[in-house]
Every structure is written in structure tokens, then in C-alpha cells.
Enzyme design. Structure first.
Site, short mmCIF file in Angstrom:
data_model
loop_
_atom_site.label_atom_id
_atom_site.label_comp_id
_atom_site.label_asym_id
_atom_site.label_seq_id
_atom_site.Cartn_x
_atom_site.Cartn_y
_atom_site.Cartn_z
N SER A 1 -10.13 1.87 2.61
CA SER A 1 -9.09 2.63 1.80
C SER A 1 -7.74 1.87 1.08
O SER A 1 -7.18 2.13 0.09
CB SER A 1 -8.44 3.67 2.53
OG SER A 1 -7.45 3.24 3.48
N LYS B 1 0.76 -1.06 -0.03
CA LYS B 1 0.11 0.13 0.00
C LYS B 1 0.89 1.19 0.16
O LYS B 1 2.00 1.28 0.47
CB LYS B 1 -0.91 0.00 1.43
CG LYS B 1 -2.15 1.14 1.40
CD LYS B 1 -2.87 0.92 2.58
CE LYS B 1 -4.02 2.10 2.52
NZ LYS B 1 -4.74 1.91 3.55
N SER C 1 -10.31 -0.19 6.84
CA SER C 1 -9.66 0.04 5.66
C SER C 1 -8.91 -1.14 4.98
O SER C 1 -8.49 -1.43 3.85
CB SER C 1 -8.63 1.11 5.62
OG SER C 1 -9.38 2.49 5.47
#
Lengths: 497, 502
Positions: free
Chosen positions: A161, A81, A185
Site C-alpha cells: 500500500s 505516507k 506494504s
């Protein structure tokens, strides 16, 4: 056990065994995944692809394997990420304000992975500063889910997210990925993409070198295709870190070793407050199914109450923006990151223009909310009360642990929605986190496991919540769901050229 | 509490009293910063002592420096203050280029040290107790440089993240002298403890001075009730960086406030700046313009928990502090409270005195230090640690003076010689034949010579015995000042048949 015919269809565990057994080289595996990444541009799952770095790392891994010095994740390609700082590789947090930022340091979590031999394929797209539940707030455009509803070509969100990581895992662009979870997330995108996502106990993984959103809630975790893969990855992400005062000095167990121990005698709590008005009947039905599966496998199902659940979401949307408003103050255009190119009058003008240009609408909204709730005269009404609610929520869980060992809940209030469907309605967007935020507020581990499909053919997940630092039990219960659900659906491969 | 006479200001409408409280920022003496391992060395190249944490790079986290905590606890113990075994770091949020994080990590609601006190010894012999409200730990900011370029400003982050102790007094000072005495005593305590170097010119110690004025009686009511309504509205004078400026700023500010009130105006609570060139204070910002700092507990740091046993061990290891040293000097050396107070005001001075007074008459040693050593240091613009003649060399001189080896006059000459040329005083006395002559035959010889040369004076002394002094002077001259004056007296008395009283 027979291996899949395509390298990219390997699970992390399968790839590990194949690579360490010298059936497949890391270079072969890495090339296959790098090609899959390159071919999956329509998904927009990556902000930065690092195929050359990946090959270098793979070559080094193959050399170690040849010398008999393989480490636990030797040669296994992962996606990271874009919230984790990676030395020499651009790290944007999905924001224009860090569009040009190349960290001179490596986050503890990614360093742990590289030290275990893993290979980096690239940095995945995400909601800006991890603020969002659909990946639509990214400066680098939305990520698409590889999933589509039956008889529809409408583009769906992958959740957020950690949407890039979820999409990449679901589309077999990597063996696994890192995510971060502040209010859901990791678990929400995992649930809506039919993948496994684990938010560990707060303090299990170091936050050092991970761009902060809300410091008291942020926690890194694995996103994978199987529960076993999550167990493997977590072991090599977690560590106590002297550079993070909130990381906890607890031994990291071999989660994989206890994975198949089953749920016989395990007390599974069903919190009645998670039955919410207006939730699709499919969600309740799946939840009931999950309880039945575990019962059939020998677990004891108990009804429990978490009375303060309804205050969790409002409390979360005070605490998280408050911390974010302060954490994001450092992005001021003075030392690094975006600085306005317009003429400026003074330092305040520099701040205002740089930050207005650098931050997107959702981030600006949360900075404003956070600034407001911390202001003199409002602190007691908002921030201070939200912290009290947090204490009550933690107490709810502690009381539940007197009756049960884990909790079973839905992971999300519904399946993936269409791009643009909720982006103009922040409240409806925030409701995506309704089943996940309690876990962050209480600092507990939570696991999303794929459990079924909607009538439209879209994945839904169940969530297992455990006691602090009891990831082993959470994973074991998740593994039982995985076995019972036998979720084998895969998205149609529509994105490749 | 001792009731001390307030120093008043005479206004048009009568007497006014001054009330002063102080917030002192003292840089913690530590090699590394409060939350990072970067160096705190003074005067380094700009931005050469900056870690990723100090520069607030993304994902960087603060980690508390245990030594700085120890220094703060020691300081709290030195101020006889409550040590709070649980304290909390908060973020104070505001934007400024020399504040890279956009917030300062400080302690707002739960400081590490609570109430304590400092005793002030005033010149008139009065002792005043000033209450300490609290002490907390916080980060210093960097430095903005606006004078390096015509249209750019630069930032030096070397100081960013350095540990400061903010020490807040209660409003217990009543005159500019007391304010200066407070700062001086606080600095002495910090230096004794080794927790702050107290160098105000390097910015290691800076004071914010709160000044208000009230009519006589208001302060006493405040002390009785604890209610601030009995005091005037205060103004805070920021960052005053010398004892003298503190004194001047208080004087100016109090008079300014009296003039405003007597002119029918009211005092606005505000922050003011002291301009030492113009000797005036000017408004910086009013209360309305004050920042909203949005304090909240720093989620990157856990509450700071101290173990009582650790605090106890620090307490046991504290050095002797000024008040205790003063009491010991009075008791052991028999010197006056005033002399002892002056000596312990600076640890180095006290140490110098102890060494200098070792094994000799303590009062003579105190006089010698005050009159001879300090006088010469003052003349040469030197501090006690720069004294060209060490404490032990002084001790040797005093010993020789005490056992009659040299006279007082010669001792001073000897000090001058060692002062300018260096060397061992005992050897110099030997080599240069400075020993006092007590050998009566040598003195008798000199007396005979003087008598032989001055027959008329011999006649005169028979009528006027007081002339003996003149003879003594002549004999001393004859012996180059080395004759022991009492021996000379004795010989003369016998030789000239002088009466006992003369």
C-alpha cells in the site's frame, strides 16, 4: 566521492553530508525536491503537497546549521505516507471517510523525524487504509510507477500500500519516505520500484498517531534509494513510546556504523517452502543469484525449512481483516470525517450511509471478512485457528534461527503489473504478499533490496529476514546484496512536463 | 455454605422459590480514566474531560492506568477472591454514538479477579455466603442526550473511558432482602477499600439483577450438581440504581414469572428494564435480538501481568474490612453481633462509634449512638458524616454522664443544646451550671424545705413508704434537676427514717 550533478539525484546520506558540510543549503535542496514533486503530477504520488511548510522547515534548518546546531537529519526533505497523522496537515489514509480530516496531533514517528531536523515535502498517496498491493484502492486515484516495461507505454502499478512513497523515492521526488507494512506494504512496493524498503521488528517504531489497519501487524519503516539511507532513517524513526503499549524498550543502535561489516561467516538460510509453483523462473534465478553473491562474499548458505509457510497467507487474511473491522468502527460519521449529506432516518441509517459512501470496495470487503470471522460460531473456526497458525509460524522461524542468522527469500512473486490487471481478482492481488506476510505474522524485521531487472527491464527485489530487533544484521546483509547486485538502473524520466 | 431458609412465593399451584444473581458495575475511584489521562471528575461541563484517546481519534492508543489495576486487585482481595496474575483485555464490538471507538475494552475470557465471596448478615441473625464468580475491568461509555433538541441528539464523552469494575455474583441469593443486603455489603466493602465511592444516585454503582424462579428443591440440586438445568430460565433486569428498587424489581419480576409459568407459559431469556414509577419490569430485548459482540483480544494492549510480590504488598496494605471490624467490635466492646453488624455497615458509622466509645462503657456508648445520635440524625435527615455533634463531643457527654457530673436527663438536654447551638459540652456544663449536685448539705437544705412545706405528706409517708418517689421529685424540682437522685434518696431515707426496702 563525487556528488551527483542534480540535487534530486542525491542519496539521503550524500545530501546529509552536503548540507551539514554547508555545500548545499536545505532551502536549495528543498526547493529542488518541491519542484520535482510539483512536476511529477502524472505519477499521482502525493495526496497533499506542503511546499510552504517545507520551505519554513528548511529555513529553520539552515538557521540551525549556521549556528552549528545541526541535528542528524537536519534539512533533509522527506515524503510522509498519508497514514501518519501530521498536526495541521490533512491526513486521509487514502480514504474518502477522512477526506476532511486535519489531525490536531503529530504521530510519534514523524515527530521523531522532525525532532531530528527532517523537512516534510508532503503526504504520499496510498491504498485506502493501507489495504492493497497496487495503490489502486486509493480514493485519490491510483499512483503510477515511474517504471515502464521495455518498448511499452502501459501504466504500471508501484505496488502497495505504500505506493506513493515508493513511486516518490524511485522517481527522485524526495530523499526518502516513510511507509507502513502490515503484510508487505513497504517491501512489495519497494521491490517492484527498485527501491529499498525496511519493515522493522514489531514494536521498534511507535504506532501512536499512525492510522491503524491491523494493530498486531502494523509497523512503520523507511523507504529509500539505498540501504545506507534506510539505516539512517530507521534510527530516527524508531523509539520506545509510553503512548504505545506495544512499542518495545530496546536501545536503538547506530545501524549505519555496522553497515559495511560484510557477511563473512554469516549463516544465510534459504527456506525451501518459498519456492512456489507457478512463480516466474526469473524469480527463482534471482534468488539463486542472491545466494551465490552472499556466498562469494563469505557467507555460509544453509537450507532451512519453515513448514507452516503455506498457511501464512490465509491466516493473514483472517487476522488482518478481523482487527481492521474493529479498528475502522470509529469512522462512523459522528465525531469527525465524512458524514452523509443525505436525509437520515436514525442513527443506524447515519452509520450505514456515511460508511458506505466513505469506504471503498476493498475496505468494505475486508470489514465484511473481518466481521464474519469474529462472529459467534465462526471465531473458533477462523480467528482462533489463525492465531494458532501465527504461533506455529513464529516457531518455524525460531527453529530456523538455530541454523542461520538471516533468511534470504524473493521479495515478491513477480514484477510490477499493469494498472487494472489484478484489480478485479482479489485472490491474485492478495498473492502479492505471499513472501512478505510471514514476517508480519512473526513480528520480525524484513528488508527488500533491489537486485535485478526482468527481461522486460522491470525491477525485482530480494528480501532479507532477520531475528527480532536484529535490524543491524539485516541491513548489513542487505548492503552486501546491494554491493553485489550493483543495481544502477533508473526509470526513464517520462512524467515531467 | 450455610443452609438458609428460602423466602418463597405462594402461587396457584404451590410454593415457588426465587434465585437471584447480580452483576454490579462499580466505577473505580481514580482521578484518571482506565486508558487515558483524562479526568473522571463528576458533573463537569459536557465534553470537557475528553482526551484524543477517549474521542477515538485516528491512530490513538490505549495505555493502561496502573492505579485502576491496583484498585481492582484491592477489590478482589477484599472479596477474598483469586487474583489472576495474567489477564487479558478484549474488545467488545458494537456501534453506538456514545461509544466512540465502536468497541468497549473489557475483559471477557481472562478477568483480573476470579472466584471470591461475600458474607451477608441478615436481620434474623443468619449469615449467608454469596459466591463471587469474577471481577473484571472495563471502560464505561459516554452519555447520549436525547432531550436537548427537538430533532438532534447530543453526546457527552466525559464518562467515556472511565474505569468500571464489573463484579459478578453467583446465583446464591434467595430473596429480595438478600439481594439488597448483597448490594449493601458490597458497597460497604468497596467504600472501606476506597476503590469505589458507591454513590448509586451518581451512577457510580449500578446493578443488573438476574432473577429466576423454581420449585422447592431445585436450588439445592443446583448447588449439589452445579447444573443450571435445575433452575428456572432467568431474566436480567438492567441498570437498577437503588437498593429499594432492587428489592421491588425482584419482587415484581418473581411474581411475573410465576404467573406466566402457572398460566402455562414459559419464561424467555431476555433483558428487562425496571420502571420505578410504575413498579414493573418491561422487556428490552430477547436473547435472539442480543448483539454479537465479536469479542477478541485487544491487539493494542499486551496481556496484563501482575507480579505476585506486588499483589502481596497490596494485600498487606488492605484496611480492616467490615467482617473483621465486626468481629473486633464484638470481642473488644462486648456488644451484640447485631449491634456490631449495624455499626460496621458503614465505615463512617463504625469510625464514629469507635471515637465515641473511647474510654467509656461500650454498651452505653452503643445505646447512646443508636438512641440519641442516630435518632436525631434520622429526624433531621442527615448522614453520620453530617452529624452536628462530633463523635468526640458525644464522647465528652457520655463521660460526664458516666462520672456523675450530669444526669442522663441532663445529658440528653446537653446533646440538644450542642446539636442546635454547637460549642464544647464541658464548657457548656460549667457555664450554665448544669453540674449535678451531690453536695449533701445543699440536698439536705432542699429536703428540709420540702418537708417544711408539706407536713401532711410527711405523715402519709410514714404509713406508705412508697411515697418517697414523690419527695424525690419535689427535691429535684427544687434543685432545678441538678440534684443527684441517689444522693437525694439517701438523705430522704435518713431524714424520714424510711425502711431499706421501699
Amino acid at each position: 566521492m563525487s556528488l551527483p550533478s542534480k540535487l534530486t539525484d542525491f542519496t539521503l546520506a550524500e545530501a546529509r553530508n552536503a548540507v551539514s558540510g554547508k555545500k548545499v543549503s536545505s532551502i536549495e535542496l528543498t526547493k529542488a525536491f518541491s519542484k520535482a514533486v510539483a512536476d511529477a503530477k502524472p505519477l499521482n504520488a502525493f495526496v497533499t503537497e506542503t511546499p510552504e511548510k517545507a520551505l519554513e522547515m528548511a529555513a529553520a534548518s539552515d538557521a540551525r546549521i549556521a549556528k552549528g546546531e545541526a541535528r542528524p537529519l537536519e534539512g533533509l526533505p522527506l515524503a510522509i505516507k498519508d497514514l501518519f497523522c501530521t498536526k495541521g496537515v490533512k491526513t486521509t489514509a487514502g480514504s474518502n471517510i477522512l477526506n476532511n480530516f486535519i489531525p490536531p496531533y503529530e504521530s510519534t514517528v514523524t515527530q521523531n523525524l522532525w525532532d531530528a531536523g527532517a523537512v516534510m515535502l508532503g503526504k504520499t498517496n496510498m491504498d485506502e487504509f493501507a489495504m492493497g498491493s497496487s495503490n489502486e484502492t486509493s480514493f485519490y486515484k491510483p499512483v503510477l510507477s515511474p517504471w515502464r516495461a521495455k518498448n511499452s507505454n502501459a501504466a504500471l502499478v508501484p505496488g502497495g500500500s505504500s505506493g506513493g512513497s515508493a513511486s516518490a523515492v524511485a522517481a527522485n521526488l524526495c530523499l526518502g519516505a516513510t511507509g507502513t507494512d502490515t503484510g508487505g506494504s513497504i517491501r512489495q512496493p519497494a521491490a517492484v520500484t527498485g527501491t529499498v524498503g525496511l519493515k522493522p521488528t514489531y514494536g521498534r517504531c511507535s504506532r501512536w498517531g499512525t492510522v491503524a489497519f491491523a494493530s498486531s501487524l502494523d509497523q512503520a519503516g523507511p523507504m529509500t534509494r539505498t540501504v545506507r539511507d534506510a539505516a539512517i532513517l530507521l534510527r530516527h524513526m524508531a523509539s520506545v513510546d509510553p503512548k504505545d503499549s506495544t512499542s518495545v524498550d530496546m536501545p536503538v543502535p547506530d545501524y549505519e556504523a555496522t553497515l559495511e561489516n560484510g557477511v563473512k561467516g554469516l549463516r544465510v538460510g534459504i527456506p525451501k517452502e518459498y519456492r512456489i509453483d507457478g512463480a516466474p523462473p526469473e524469480i527463482d534465478a534471482l534468488w539463486q543469484k542472491g545466494a551465490d553473491w552472499l556466498k562469494a562474499l563469505g557467507a555460509e548458505i544453509v537450507e532451512v525449512s519453515l513448514p507452516h509457510t503455506k498457511y501464512a497467507l490465509p491466516a493473514y487474511y483472517i487476522v488482518a481483516p478481523a482487527e481492521a473491522s474493529s479498528n475502522l468502527a470509529r469512522y462512523d460519521g459522528v465525531r469527525y470525517g465524512h458524514r452523509t449529506k443525505e436525509a437520515i432516518r436514525d442513527i443506524t441509517d447515519l452509520y450505514e450511509k456515511s460508511r458506505a459512501e466513505g469506504f471503498g470496495a476493498e475496505v468494505r470487503r475486508r470489514i465484511l471478512i473481518g466481521t464474519y470471522v469474529l462472529s459467534a460460531g465462526y471465531y473458533d473456526a477462523y480467528y482462533s485457528r489463525a492465531q494458532k497458525i501465527r504461533t506455529l509460524i513464529l516457531r518455524d522461524f525460531e527453529q530456523a534461527w538455530e541454523k542461520c542468522d538471516v533468511l534470504l527469500t524473493p521479495a515478491t512473486p513477480g514484477p510490477a503489473f499493469a494498472i487494472g490487471e489484478k484489480s478485479n481478482d482479489p485472490i491474485s492481488m492478495y498473492l502479492n504478499d505471499v513472501f512478505t506476510v510471514t514476517v508480519n505474522l512473526a513480528g520480525l524485521p524484513g528488508l527488500a533490496v533491489p537486485a535485478g531487472l526482468t527481461a522486460d527491464g522491470l525491477p525485482l527485489g530480494l528480501q532479507i529476514i532477520g531475528k527480532a530487533f536484529d535490524e543491524a544484521t539485516v541491513l548489513r546483509a542487505g548492503r552486501s546484496i546491494e554491493i553485489a547486485a550493483n543495481f544502477t538502473a533508473k526509470p526513464q524520466h517520462w512524467w515531467a512536463a | 455454605m450455610s443452609q438458609h431458609a428460602a423466602k418463597t412465593i405462594k402461587g396457584e399451584t404451590g410454593e415457588w422459590e426465587i434465585v437471584i444473581g447480580m452483576e454490579v458495575h462499580a466505577q473505580v475511584l481514580s482521578k484518571a480514566k482506565l486508558f487515558s489521562g483524562a479526568s473522571t471528575e463528576f458533573g463537569a461541563e459536557p465534553n470537557s474531560h475528553v482526551s484524543f484517546v477517549d474521542a477515538a481519534m485516528p491512530g490513538m492508543l490505549p495505555v493502561i492506568n496502573r492505579f485502576c489495576v491496583e484498585q481492582a486487585v484491592k477489590t478482589g482481595l477484599g472479596l477474598k477472591a483469586q487474583i489472576n496474575n495474567r489477564s487479558i483485555f478484549d474488545r467488545k464490538n458494537y456501534f453506538y454514538p456514545d461509544l466512540p471507538q465502536g468497541y468497549q475494552i473489557s475483559q471477557f475470557k481472562n478477568p483480573i479477579v476470579g472466584e471470591g465471596e461475600i458474607l451477608l448478615d441478615m436481620k434474623d441473625g443468619e449469615t449467608i455466603t454469596v459466591g463471587i464468580e469474577r471481577l473484571h475491568l472495563e471502560q464505561d461509555a459516554g452519555k447520549s442526550l436525547h432531550d436537548q433538541h427537538p430533532d438532534q441528539s447530543f453526546v457527552d464523552l466525559n464518562r467515556s473511558g472511565t474505569a468500571l469494575m464489573e463484579i459478578v455474583s453467583k446465583p446464591h441469593m434467595r430473596s429480595s432482602e438478600e439481594a439488597a443486603a448483597f448490594l449493601k455489603k458490597l458497597r460497604a466493602i468497596l467504600r472501606y477499600l476506597g476503590t469505589c465511592d458507591g454513590n448509586m444516585d451518581e451512577g457510580s454503582m449500578r446493578a443488573d439483577v438476574n432473577v429466576s424462579v423454581c420449585k422447592p428443591g431445585g436450588y439445592e440440586k443446583f448447588r449439589e450438581t452445579g447444573s443450571f438445568k435445575h433452575l428456572g430460565t432467568r431474566c436480567e433486569i438492567k441498570n437498577v440504581n437503588s437498593m429499594r428498587f432492587v428489592q421491588m424489581a425482584v419482587e415484581y419480576e418473581a411474581r411475573r414469572q410465576v404467573a406466566i409459568i402457572e398460566g402455562g407459559g414459559t419464561i424467555k431469556q431476555e433483558t428487562r428494564l425496571y420502571d420505578s414509577k410504575l413498579n414493573e419490569t418491561r422487556s428490552m430485548r430477547s436473547k435472539e435480538e442480543a448483539h454479537d459482540y465479536r469479542y477478541f483480544p485487544d491487539p493494542d494492549l499486551l496481556p496484563l501481568e501482575l507480579e505476585q510480590s506486588w499483589v502481596e504488598s497490596l494485600k498487606a496494605s488492605l484496611p480492616e474490612l467490615p467482617d473483621e471490624k465486626k468481629a473486633r467490635f464484638i470481642k473488644d466492646f462486648g456488644i451484640s453481633a447485631y449491634d456490631a453488624g449495624v455499626l460496621v455497615g458503614e465505615k463512617e458509622l463504625a469510625d464514629f462509634y469507635e471515637e465515641l466509645a473511647r474510654g467509656v462503657d461500650a454498651k452505653a456508648a452503643a445505646n447512646w449512638l443508636n438512641n440519641e445520635v442516630l435518632g436525631r440524625l434520622n429526624r433531621d435527615g442527615l448522614g453520620i458524616t453530617q452529624s452536628p455533634v462530633s463523635a468526640s463531643a458525644n464522647n465528652a457527654i457520655i463521660r460526664m454522664m458516666g462520672d456523675g457530673t450530669i444526669s442522663g436527663k441532663l445529658a440528653k438536654d446537653l446533646l440538644d443544646i450542642v446539636w442546635s447551638e454547637g460549642g464544647d459540652p464541658v464548657q457548656i456544663v460549667e457555664q450554665r451550671g448544669m453540674k449535678q449536685v451531690t453536695d449533701t448539705s445543699a440536698i439536705e437544705k432542699a429536703v428540709e424545705a420540702v418537708i417544711a412545706a408539706n407536713p401532711d405528706k410527711v405523715e402519709e409517708i410514714k404509713a406508705k413508704p412508697k411515697l418517697a418517689g414523690w419527695f424525690v421529685g419535689q427535691v429535684m424540682k427544687q434543685t432545678g434537676g441538678k440534684a443527684n437522685p441517689s444522693a437525694v434518696n439517701a438523705v430522704l431515707k435518713t431524714r424520714l427514717n424510711l425502711p431499706d426496702e421501699g
